[in-house]
Design a protein around this motif. Structure first.
Motif, PDB file in Angstrom:
ATOM      1  N   GLU A   1      12.716  -2.182  -3.210  1.00 31.21           N
ATOM      2  CA  GLU A   1      12.673  -1.197  -4.552  1.00 31.21           C
ATOM      3  C   GLU A   1      13.300   0.085  -3.821  1.00 31.21           C
ATOM      4  O   GLU A   1      14.097   0.647  -4.580  1.00 31.21           O
ATOM      5  CB  GLU A   1      11.130  -0.986  -4.586  1.00 31.21           C
ATOM      6  CG  GLU A   1      10.556  -2.068  -5.388  1.00 31.21           C
ATOM      7  CD  GLU A   1       9.422  -1.787  -5.888  1.00 31.21           C
ATOM      8  OE1 GLU A   1       8.961  -0.686  -6.190  1.00 31.21           O
ATOM      9  OE2 GLU A   1       8.386  -2.949  -6.690  1.00 31.21           O
TER      10      GLU A   1
ATOM     11  N   ASN B   1       3.375   0.541  -7.059  1.00 34.04           N
ATOM     12  CA  ASN B   1       3.518   1.164  -8.399  1.00 34.04           C
ATOM     13  C   ASN B   1       3.259   2.758  -8.306  1.00 34.04           C
ATOM     14  O   ASN B   1       4.111   3.394  -8.977  1.00 34.04           O
ATOM     15  CB  ASN B   1       2.463   0.784  -9.326  1.00 34.04           C
ATOM     16  CG  ASN B   1       2.749  -0.750  -9.932  1.00 34.04           C
ATOM     17  OD1 ASN B   1       3.710  -0.558 -10.836  1.00 34.04           O
ATOM     18  ND2 ASN B   1       2.216  -1.787  -9.289  1.00 34.04           N
TER      19      ASN B   1
ATOM     20  N   ASN C   1       9.380  -3.797 -11.527  1.00 34.54           N
ATOM     21  CA  ASN C   1       7.822  -3.995 -12.119  1.00 34.54           C
ATOM     22  C   ASN C   1       7.672  -5.448 -12.563  1.00 34.54           C
ATOM     23  O   ASN C   1       6.694  -5.978 -12.360  1.00 34.54           O
ATOM     24  CB  ASN C   1       7.303  -3.251 -12.932  1.00 34.54           C
ATOM     25  CG  ASN C   1       7.068  -1.628 -12.438  1.00 34.54           C
ATOM     26  OD1 ASN C   1       5.961  -1.624 -11.868  1.00 34.54           O
ATOM     27  ND2 ASN C   1       8.085  -0.903 -12.446  1.00 34.54           N
TER      28      ASN C   1
ATOM     29  N   ASP D   1       7.454   3.038  -6.474  1.00 35.18           N
ATOM     30  CA  ASP D   1       8.081   3.120  -7.761  1.00 35.18           C
ATOM     31  C   ASP D   1       7.893   4.658  -8.457  1.00 35.18           C
ATOM     32  O   ASP D   1       8.805   5.293  -8.743  1.00 35.18           O
ATOM     33  CB  ASP D   1       7.115   2.461  -8.742  1.00 35.18           C
ATOM     34  CG  ASP D   1       7.636   0.982  -8.525  1.00 35.18           C
ATOM     35  OD1 ASP D   1       8.585   0.654  -7.895  1.00 35.18           O
ATOM     36  OD2 ASP D   1       6.909   0.094  -9.329  1.00 35.18           O
TER      37      ASP D   1
ATOM     38  N   GLU E   1       6.538  -8.362  -9.927  1.00 29.75           N
ATOM     39  CA  GLU E   1       5.081  -8.061  -9.447  1.00 29.75           C
ATOM     40  C   GLU E   1       4.223  -8.648 -10.526  1.00 29.75           C
ATOM     41  O   GLU E   1       3.594  -9.758 -10.050  1.00 29.75           O
ATOM     42  CB  GLU E   1       4.601  -6.704  -9.467  1.00 29.75           C
ATOM     43  CG  GLU E   1       5.389  -5.811  -8.289  1.00 29.75           C
ATOM     44  CD  GLU E   1       5.005  -4.420  -8.332  1.00 29.75           C
ATOM     45  OE1 GLU E   1       4.017  -3.961  -9.012  1.00 29.75           O
ATOM     46  OE2 GLU E   1       5.938  -3.756  -8.089  1.00 29.75           O
TER      47      GLU E   1
ATOM     48  N   LEU F   1      12.390   1.267 -13.310  1.00 32.36           N
ATOM     49  CA  LEU F   1      11.163   0.804 -13.456  1.00 32.36           C
ATOM     50  C   LEU F   1      11.133  -0.735 -14.107  1.00 32.36           C
ATOM     51  O   LEU F   1      10.217  -1.495 -13.756  1.00 32.36           O
ATOM     52  CB  LEU F   1      10.483   1.534 -14.279  1.00 32.36           C
ATOM     53  CG  LEU F   1       9.982   3.083 -13.787  1.00 32.36           C
ATOM     54  CD1 LEU F   1       9.116   3.805 -14.578  1.00 32.36           C
ATOM     55  CD2 LEU F   1       9.137   2.855 -12.411  1.00 32.36           C
TER      56      LEU F   1
END
Length: 266
Positions: A258, A172, A144, A176, A147, A140
């Motif tokens: 990702e 997200n 993250n 994610d 972004e 994570l």
């Protein structure tokens, strides 16, 4: 093995269990331990496999000597006299069935079934959970920050945003969220019980900061660069269709990276 029994009894049981083997293993009695100085004991403490005829003071001394050598020490016990050593150890383990109230109060772990095999299962389970927390947090953190950096940079420069609110939510919640939850359910690694204890002062992300920084800078550069090239540098008017195409390219690229990162953990 640390016991109050006679040394011959302790040695016989230790050989049967495989604790005492090889010529480097040493057996010490409480009397022999008393006759040693701290310096003498420190030199041999890592080679002693069996202690016999010991007192509570001896147990405390053994724990302190091992910790002084940098070991993570776990001590098991059931009697009142075991409580000081259990308290001194990094991890005190008390017997839940035969153990005294004092021992259970002093311990960090209480074995409900008094079965030493349960300790092994608990260590394996604990290490697996910790590994999965590291994977979850690392994933994570890597996926993250980019972004935030991407949207913030383009907004501050007064440019069109590379990702819409819906795209960010998808990244997200889906790209994610799902894989991150899956990482928390990973089975134990093959070498999980062969590793030495980790340093208790190390954080969850110890040794991973450089990798986190490199990953989110790479994600930011490639996603932002692709959007900028697609929308601003390719010939043609800056229409809504061109903007949608550029955002789609950036979104797909961010999603694939990702997924590659989470696959890399497996």
């Amino acid at each position: 093995m640390i016991t109050g029994d006679h040394s011959l009894t302790a040695v016989a049981i230790a050989r049967e269990l495989g604790i005492l083997k090889g010529e480097t293993s040493i057996t010490l009695t409480g009397l022999e331990l008393d006759s040693m100085s701290e310096e003498e004991f420190d030199k041999i403490v890592e080679n002693v496999s069996v202690y016999a005829r010991v007192s509570p003071e001896h147990k405390l001394r053994i724990v302190k000597a091992l910790k002084k050598k940098g070991h993570i020490v776990a001590m098991t016990g059931d009697g009142v006299n075991d409580a000081p050593a259990l308290k001194q150890a990094d991890i005190g383990v008390a017997m839940g069935v035969t153990g005294t109230d004092v021992t259970r109060e002093a311990a960090d772990i209480v074995l409900a079934d008094d079965n030493f095999a349960t300790i092994v299962s608990a260590v394996e389970g604990g290490r697996t959970i910790y590994d999965n927390i590291r994977k979850f947090s690392f994933f994570l953190m890597r996926c993250n920050f980019d972004e935030l950096m991407l949207i913030g940079t383009f907004a501050l420069l007064g440019l069109e945003l590379p990702l819409t609110a819906g795209m960010i939510l998808w990244l997200n919640l889906v790209t994610d969220g799902g894989p991150a939850l899956a990482l928390t359910m990973d089975p134990p690694e093959k070498d999980v019980m062969k590793r030495p204890p980790r340093n208790p002062n190390e954080g969850v992300l110890h040794g991973r900061l450089a990798s986190i920084i490199v990953t989110f800078i790479l994600q930011f550069t490639l996603t932002g660069g692709l959007f900028y090239w697609q929308y601003y540098l390719l010939p043609g008017p800056l229409t809504q269709v061109k903007l949608a195409q550029a955002r789609t390219m950036a979104f797909v690229r961010a999603t694939l990276q990702e997924l590659f990162v989470v696959w890399n953990y497996r």
